[in-house]
Design a protein around this motif. Structure first.
Motif, mmCIF file in Angstrom:
data_model
loop_
_atom_site.group_PDB
_atom_site.id
_atom_site.type_symbol
_atom_site.label_atom_id
_atom_site.label_comp_id
_atom_site.label_asym_id
_atom_site.label_seq_id
_atom_site.Cartn_x
_atom_site.Cartn_y
_atom_site.Cartn_z
ATOM 1 N N VAL A 121 0.828 -1.199 0.000
ATOM 2 C CA VAL A 121 0.000 0.000 0.000
ATOM 3 C C VAL A 121 0.868 1.257 0.000
ATOM 4 C CG1 VAL A 121 -0.166 0.188 2.509
ATOM 5 C CG2 VAL A 121 -2.026 1.043 1.094
ATOM 6 N N GLN A 122 0.388 2.291 -0.642
ATOM 7 C CA GLN A 122 1.098 3.568 -0.682
ATOM 8 C C GLN A 122 0.255 4.625 0.035
ATOM 9 O OE1 GLN A 122 1.979 4.359 -4.822
ATOM 10 N NE2 GLN A 122 3.569 2.806 -4.899
ATOM 11 N N PRO A 123 0.479 4.789 1.339
ATOM 12 C CA PRO A 123 -0.277 5.800 2.079
ATOM 13 C C PRO A 123 0.120 7.191 1.619
ATOM 14 C CG PRO A 123 1.462 4.906 3.452
ATOM 15 C CD PRO A 123 1.467 4.106 2.182
ATOM 16 N N LEU A 239 -2.215 -6.190 4.143
ATOM 17 C CA LEU A 239 -2.124 -7.378 3.296
ATOM 18 C C LEU A 239 -2.466 -7.096 1.841
ATOM 19 C CD1 LEU A 239 -3.728 -10.077 5.661
ATOM 20 C CD2 LEU A 239 -1.306 -9.564 5.300
ATOM 21 N N ALA A 240 -2.662 -5.835 1.493
ATOM 22 C CA ALA A 240 -2.970 -5.503 0.101
ATOM 23 C C ALA A 240 -1.883 -6.054 -0.817
ATOM 24 C CB ALA A 240 -3.089 -3.994 -0.065
ATOM 25 N N ALA A 241 -2.320 -6.646 -1.939
ATOM 26 C CA ALA A 241 -1.370 -7.289 -2.848
ATOM 27 C C ALA A 241 -0.615 -6.294 -3.709
ATOM 28 C CB ALA A 241 -2.108 -8.295 -3.732
ATOM 29 N N ASP A 242 -1.195 -5.136 -3.957
ATOM 30 C CA ASP A 242 -0.550 -4.144 -4.813
ATOM 31 C C ASP A 242 -1.125 -2.775 -4.472
ATOM 32 O OD1 ASP A 242 -3.035 -3.747 -6.430
ATOM 33 O OD2 ASP A 242 -2.576 -5.766 -7.116
ATOM 34 N N PRO A 243 -0.484 -1.704 -4.963
ATOM 35 C CA PRO A 243 -0.955 -0.351 -4.638
ATOM 36 C C PRO A 243 -2.399 -0.086 -5.047
ATOM 37 C CG PRO A 243 1.274 -0.264 -5.500
ATOM 38 C CD PRO A 243 0.812 -1.676 -5.687
ATOM 39 N N ALA A 244 -2.846 -0.652 -6.170
ATOM 40 C CA ALA A 244 -4.213 -0.416 -6.623
ATOM 41 C C ALA A 244 -5.214 -0.987 -5.622
ATOM 42 C CB ALA A 244 -4.419 -1.045 -7.999
ATOM 43 N N GLU A 245 -4.956 -2.189 -5.139
ATOM 44 C CA GLU A 245 -5.830 -2.777 -4.126
ATOM 45 C C GLU A 245 -5.761 -1.972 -2.834
ATOM 46 O OE1 GLU A 245 -6.792 -7.304 -3.232
ATOM 47 O OE2 GLU A 245 -4.853 -6.739 -2.360
ATOM 48 N N GLY A 246 -4.575 -1.451 -2.539
ATOM 49 C CA GLY A 246 -4.400 -0.667 -1.322
ATOM 50 C C GLY A 246 -5.207 0.608 -1.313
ATOM 51 N N VAL A 247 -5.452 1.202 -2.483
ATOM 52 C CA VAL A 247 -6.207 2.457 -2.546
ATOM 53 C C VAL A 247 -7.608 2.267 -1.964
ATOM 54 C CG1 VAL A 247 -7.287 4.116 -4.114
ATOM 55 C CG2 VAL A 247 -4.915 3.428 -4.475
ATOM 56 N N ALA A 248 -8.297 1.221 -2.408
ATOM 57 C CA ALA A 248 -9.649 0.962 -1.915
ATOM 58 C C ALA A 248 -9.646 0.617 -0.433
ATOM 59 C CB ALA A 248 -10.286 -0.157 -2.725
#
Length: 293
Positions: A121-123, A239-248
């Motif tokens: 994730v990219q906070p 546990l987000a797999a990638d930054p895109a998933e982390g956004v949501a």
């Protein structure tokens, strides 16, 4: 009633305590204070509700089961005995948990992957995240940012003196400073407790439980976070797999509480930013720690 989720910490508390009373009551959940026999352990909190938070010290039930039980609580004075054999909270508002309470039905931990890259994730940048935090209300954002960075740097070095500035700081059931610490601890556990942060987490847990300076609910969350146990909104972010998933998943975390989500994100932002500037760890550096229940 069949609980949908029983956290590991909730199961531990229920095994060792025999009485309960309502600690705090809300529209969709309640915190119960569990009390031991005279020679037992210290009192502890469990959370019961229909919010699907999946807290380590929580029990999640269906909305229908929650409404039925809440209608029998008659306010915050309800209390009774806990029968672990029958799995029943007795008293004026009995609640049957059956046998499922005996073992946690879900995992509240995050696998440790010793690399800053393990947090996909990219906070937001810390200078952005601090303005959404409750810590900035009526305070200079730059000063707050310096104090929060110092707290994280101290945890990496095995110290908790700077982190204690955050304990209990801010209003609410879980003050902002505590939520920031939970976010930091989430990143530290996800990245394998780098530096001497395992020592710091153990010391912080002892400090929080031995000499409380914050709310009972925050103590429960911090106690779990020091051991690597987290509620599902934060756990899903880690546990987000990638930054895109982390956004949501960051967006969902941000909606938690009045500022709790934003405060937790500030802790994430500080920790991720700091760790991405650290040199790679030695593969021979031990990072394990055994946590007592």
């Amino acid at each position: 009633m069949e609980p949908m989720w029983v956290g590991a910490t909730a199961a531990e508390h229920l095994r060792r305590r025999r009485r309960w009373r309502v600690h705090s009551l809300f529209a969709s959940s309640a915190n119960l204070r569990l009390e031991p026999d005279a020679s037992g352990p210290a009192p502890a909190l469990i959370h019961i509700g229909a919010g699907a938070v999946e807290a380590p010290f929580g029990i999640d039930v269906t909305a229908a089961d929650w409404r039925a039980w809440r209608s029998r609580l008659h306010g915050a004075s309800a209390r009774g005995d806990w029968d672990p054999v029958r799995g029943r909270l007795g008293g004026v508002a009995p609640l049957d948990l059956g046998a499922r309470w005996r073992e946690a039905t879900g995992d509240s931990t995050v696998p440790a992957l010793p690399s800053a890259a393990s947090v996909a994730v990219q906070p937001p940048a810390p200078v952005v995240a601090v303005h959404a935090s409750g810590l900035s209300a009526g305070s200079d954002a730059a000063t707050v940012l310096d104090r929060v960075r110092a707290a994280f740097d101290g945890l990496l070095a095995g110290r908790t003196d700077a982190a204690t500035w955050l304990l209990g700081r801010g209003p609410g059931v879980t003050p902002s400073g505590d939520d920031v610490l939970v976010g930091m601890l989430g990143v530290l556990h996800r990245t394998g407790l780098p530096g001497r942060s395992a020592d710091a987490a153990a010391s912080l847990r002892e400090r929080v439980t031995a000499d409380p300076v914050t709310t009972d609910v925050s103590i429960a969350y911090l106690d779990d976070a020091c051991r690597g146990r987290f509620a599902s909104p934060l756990r899903r972010v880690l546990l987000a797999a990638d930054p895109a998933e982390g956004v949501a998943r960051l967006a969902a975390l941000r909606t938690m509480g009045h500022t709790s989500g934003a405060d937790t994100i500030l802790g994430l932002a500080i920790a991720v930013d700091a760790l991405r500037h650290l040199p790679a760890p030695s593969p021979h550096t031990p990072r394990s720690h055994t946590w007592a229940a």
